[in-house]
Structure formats: C-alpha cells, structure tokens
Design a protein around this motif. Sequence first.
Motif, PDB file in Angstrom:
ATOM      1  N   VAL A 150       0.871  -1.178   0.000  1.00 19.56           N
ATOM      2  CA  VAL A 150       0.000   0.000   0.000  1.00 19.56           C
ATOM      3  C   VAL A 150       0.904   1.222   0.000  1.00 19.56           C
ATOM      4  O   VAL A 150       1.904   1.257   0.727  1.00 19.56           O
ATOM      5  CB  VAL A 150      -0.899  -0.003   1.266  1.00 19.56           C
ATOM      6  N   GLN A 151       0.551   2.201  -0.829  1.00 20.23           N
ATOM      7  CA  GLN A 151       1.300   3.462  -0.797  1.00 20.23           C
ATOM      8  C   GLN A 151       0.304   4.608  -0.715  1.00 20.23           C
ATOM      9  O   GLN A 151      -0.763   4.540  -1.345  1.00 20.23           O
ATOM     10  CB  GLN A 151       2.128   3.647  -2.070  1.00 20.23           C
ATOM     11  N   ALA A 152       0.662   5.638   0.036  1.00 20.90           N
ATOM     12  CA  ALA A 152      -0.190   6.832   0.077  1.00 20.90           C
ATOM     13  C   ALA A 152       0.684   8.030   0.379  1.00 20.90           C
ATOM     14  O   ALA A 152       1.687   7.921   1.097  1.00 20.90           O
ATOM     15  CB  ALA A 152      -1.274   6.668   1.145  1.00 20.90           C
ATOM     16  N   GLU A 153       0.272   9.171  -0.174  1.00 21.19           N
ATOM     17  CA  GLU A 153       1.066  10.383   0.073  1.00 21.19           C
ATOM     18  C   GLU A 153       0.133  11.583   0.183  1.00 21.19           C
ATOM     19  O   GLU A 153      -0.920  11.644  -0.477  1.00 21.19           O
ATOM     20  CB  GLU A 153       2.071  10.608  -1.075  1.00 21.19           C
ATOM     21  N   LEU A 226       4.119   5.291   3.537  1.00 26.73           N
ATOM     22  CA  LEU A 226       3.271   6.485   3.629  1.00 26.73           C
ATOM     23  C   LEU A 226       4.147   7.716   3.788  1.00 26.73           C
ATOM     24  O   LEU A 226       5.022   7.735   4.662  1.00 26.73           O
ATOM     25  CB  LEU A 226       2.337   6.350   4.837  1.00 26.73           C
ATOM     26  N   THR A 227       3.911   8.728   2.953  1.00 25.48           N
ATOM     27  CA  THR A 227       4.725   9.951   3.060  1.00 25.48           C
ATOM     28  C   THR A 227       3.831  11.166   3.158  1.00 25.48           C
ATOM     29  O   THR A 227       2.862  11.292   2.412  1.00 25.48           O
ATOM     30  CB  THR A 227       5.648  10.102   1.824  1.00 25.48           C
ATOM     31  N   MET A 234       2.786  17.270  -3.405  1.00 29.45           N
ATOM     32  CA  MET A 234       3.090  15.937  -3.945  1.00 29.45           C
ATOM     33  C   MET A 234       1.956  15.543  -4.893  1.00 29.45           C
ATOM     34  O   MET A 234       0.931  16.218  -4.935  1.00 29.45           O
ATOM     35  CB  MET A 234       3.211  14.921  -2.794  1.00 29.45           C
ATOM     36  N   PRO A 235       2.113  14.447  -5.622  1.00 32.54           N
ATOM     37  CA  PRO A 235       0.997  14.016  -6.499  1.00 32.54           C
ATOM     38  C   PRO A 235      -0.251  13.653  -5.694  1.00 32.54           C
ATOM     39  O   PRO A 235      -1.358  13.685  -6.200  1.00 32.54           O
ATOM     40  CB  PRO A 235       1.560  12.805  -7.230  1.00 32.54           C
ATOM     41  N   ASN A 236      -0.051  13.264  -4.431  1.00 33.42           N
ATOM     42  CA  ASN A 236      -1.177  12.977  -3.515  1.00 33.42           C
ATOM     43  C   ASN A 236      -2.056  11.813  -3.979  1.00 33.42           C
ATOM     44  O   ASN A 236      -3.283  11.887  -3.967  1.00 33.42           O
ATOM     45  CB  ASN A 236      -2.000  14.255  -3.269  1.00 33.42           C
TER      46      ASN A 236
END
Length: 332
Positions: A150-153, A226-227, A234-236
């Motif tokens: 999972v990635q989220a920003e 997660l960033t 960021m691209p979000n």
Amino acid sequence: MATKWGIFSAGKISNDFVVALQTLPAQDHQIVGLAARDFNRAKEFAQSHGILKVYNSYEELASDPDIDVIYIGAIHPVHKNLGLMCMEKGKNVLCEKPLAMNLAEVKELISAARNHNVFLMEAFWSRFFPVYEQIRSLLNQKALGEVKVVQAEFGVNLLHIPRAVDKELGGGALLDIGCYCVQFALMAFSGEKPESITARGYLHETGVDETVTIILQYSGKRQAILTSTLVTQMPNRAVICGTKGMVQIPSFMWSPTTIIVNGEETKYPLPPTTKHLNFWNSTGLSYEAEHVRQCLLKGLKESPVMSLAESELLASIMEEVHIQLGIYKNKT
Ligand SMILES: NC(=O)c1ccc[n+]([C@@H]2O[C@H](COP(=O)([O-])OP(=O)(O)OC[C@H]3O[C@@H](n4cnc5c(N)ncnc54)[C@H](OP(=O)(O)O)[C@@H]3O)[C@@H](O)[C@H]2O)c1
C-alpha cells in the motif's frame, strides 16, 4: 425526522462542513445553531450561512436539548476537552481529525463515549466518499487478492499557515495531513495492527515534523509506505496492490473523485455548490454527515466504517512515529 446539528467553531473547516450539510435535503439535516469562542464572530459566521441560533458559549450549545449531534470543527489541541464536555452532557459527537493530540487523549474520549453511551466518530470524511466505498467493496470481495503493498502520500505546502508548524496548536505533517495516509493503510489492511512501525523524517525549526515517511510492516511480507510533507506539493495519490489486482486513487487521496481499478477509471462527481469552500472537494463532507445520520438512526454508538478501535490504533501508530522522530520522548 431531521438530524439536528450543532456546530462548534467558526473556522475554516466549519465553513466547509456547513456548506456540505446544506447540500443535503433539509428534511434530513438541520443546522440548529453554532457556538464559537467569540460571540460576534459566531454571529457573523451564522448570518453568512443562514444559521438562526448563536450561543454564548460552547457549553450553552452542548446543553441545548434540541441538538442531536455536535460537530467539533476546532483545532485538535482542544478536541479532548470539547469532546468530553459534549459527551458529559449526553451529546453525540463528530470530531474533526485527528481525534486528539495523542493516544492517552484518544483513549479518554473513547471511554467517555462508552461511559455516557453516546456516539463518537473521528471525522475522517475520506472514508465515506464513493471511491472509498468502492475500495472497501473490492477488499471485502477479495477482488484484489491478498493486499501486499500500500502506498499513500499527502504533501502540500502549508509552511505559511502558523497553526501547521506550531507544536502547541497541533502542528506537524503527521497530525495535520499524514494521518490521512495512515487511515488509508489501516483501511487497506482491514484495521489490522502492524507488526512494526518505522519512521524517518525531518523536523521543522519549531520542532514539528515537516516531512515524514512511515513504513508499516505486517505479517506475511505485507507493507505500507506512507509519506506526508508540509513543505511541497506531492501528487497525492494512493494505491493498493494485491496478488490479483491493483486499485489507484490518482488524487486527492483524502477526497477523491476518481478511482482506477486494474486500469479502468471511474469518476464520481461531487455534490455541487456555489458557496465559498476553504478546502478541495469539501462538499464531499456531506457523505460523512449522512453516514453519521444513518448511524444515529440505527442507534449505533460508533461507526462500523470508522470505528473507535481504528481511531485508537491510528493514534498509537502516530504516537510511535512522533517518538521515533524525536518530537515526543515518551508514550502518553
Ligand atoms: N476534514 C478536513 O478536510 C479538514 C480540513 C482542514 C482541517 N481539518 C481539521 O479541522 C480542525 C480545524 O482546522 P481549521 O483549518 O478549520 O482551523 P482554523 O480555521 O485555524 O481554526 C478552527 C477553529 O479552532 C479554534 N481555535 C483556533 N485557534 C485556537 C486556539 N489557540 N485555542 C482554542 N481554539 C482555537 C477556533 O474556534 P472558534 O471559532 O470557536 O474561535 C477556530 O475557528 C483541525 O483539527 C484540522 O485537523 C479537517
């Protein structure tokens, strides 16, 4: 019968929440009144939104028997005391995120909700967008297979906003915006507790985190990265990658109108408004308000979609991150 709302605070998010409520049918949602620290500001806010009743204090609003549920739109350092006061008066509470400043405060709020037998929910509005509903449906059907990565920003430049970098006022990337990435990971992993939490980041000169990356690791070689940052846009995006498929939220991961499932894009238009909004896609706050109404109609004391157990887990993860970054020395 309409759900009768009382609003705490005449700030930015309260503006958007009120506008969102007013996009919903009047027979379902009624704004009874508003309270803010300063009566004249409250009056001005109320007049600009056609709200008829203004109270002399938060306490006066919380004592009004005509109100079913109070929306707390104040900044997070005051969530605990305001929440406790409302619940002691027997009121249901929808409290802006983060629910409180640390784990100990969150636990206090949760036990007050249980002691007073009232509804309490942390206002993670993202959870109620159609995009998030579709993601939960895919997860429930195991359509993505086993979720592996999972990635989220969430990155926006907020350095010019004094509250965002002021430790006493609840500043810092994680409390203000990074919490959206953590709640996303928790949803993707169905509220499971991670086996390990690793955080790296940079502090602002005021001592709050300005950029932070968190790795949550789960059994079976599953992880979330997660960033969040207060320094730059960021691209979000957010993405969930499973053994059988992938779901992407192009942007904004906290208030999305587009979802891409295995390459296929679907769009969900927001409820329209002509009124001023402070934040992107804020009429989507109406999804959360309607969810609260449905919970109250069913007599629920917490949301099945944003549970109190998840709020507690989220607060415990954020506390560990704060300790690893050196923002706080000890657990609360
Ligand atoms: N869901 C979302 O999309 C979203 C977006 C932004 C913010 N939020 C959350 O909503 C909350 C409010 O954010 P905001 O951007 O609306 O903040 P804001 O406009 O700066 O402040 C909101 C209210 O907090 C109270 N307040 C401000 N400074 C205070 C202080 N020093 N002591 C006591 N109370 C104080 C004031 O209430 P009075 O009007 O009563 O004086 C103010 O109107 C935060 O917890 C934030 O994390 C959520």
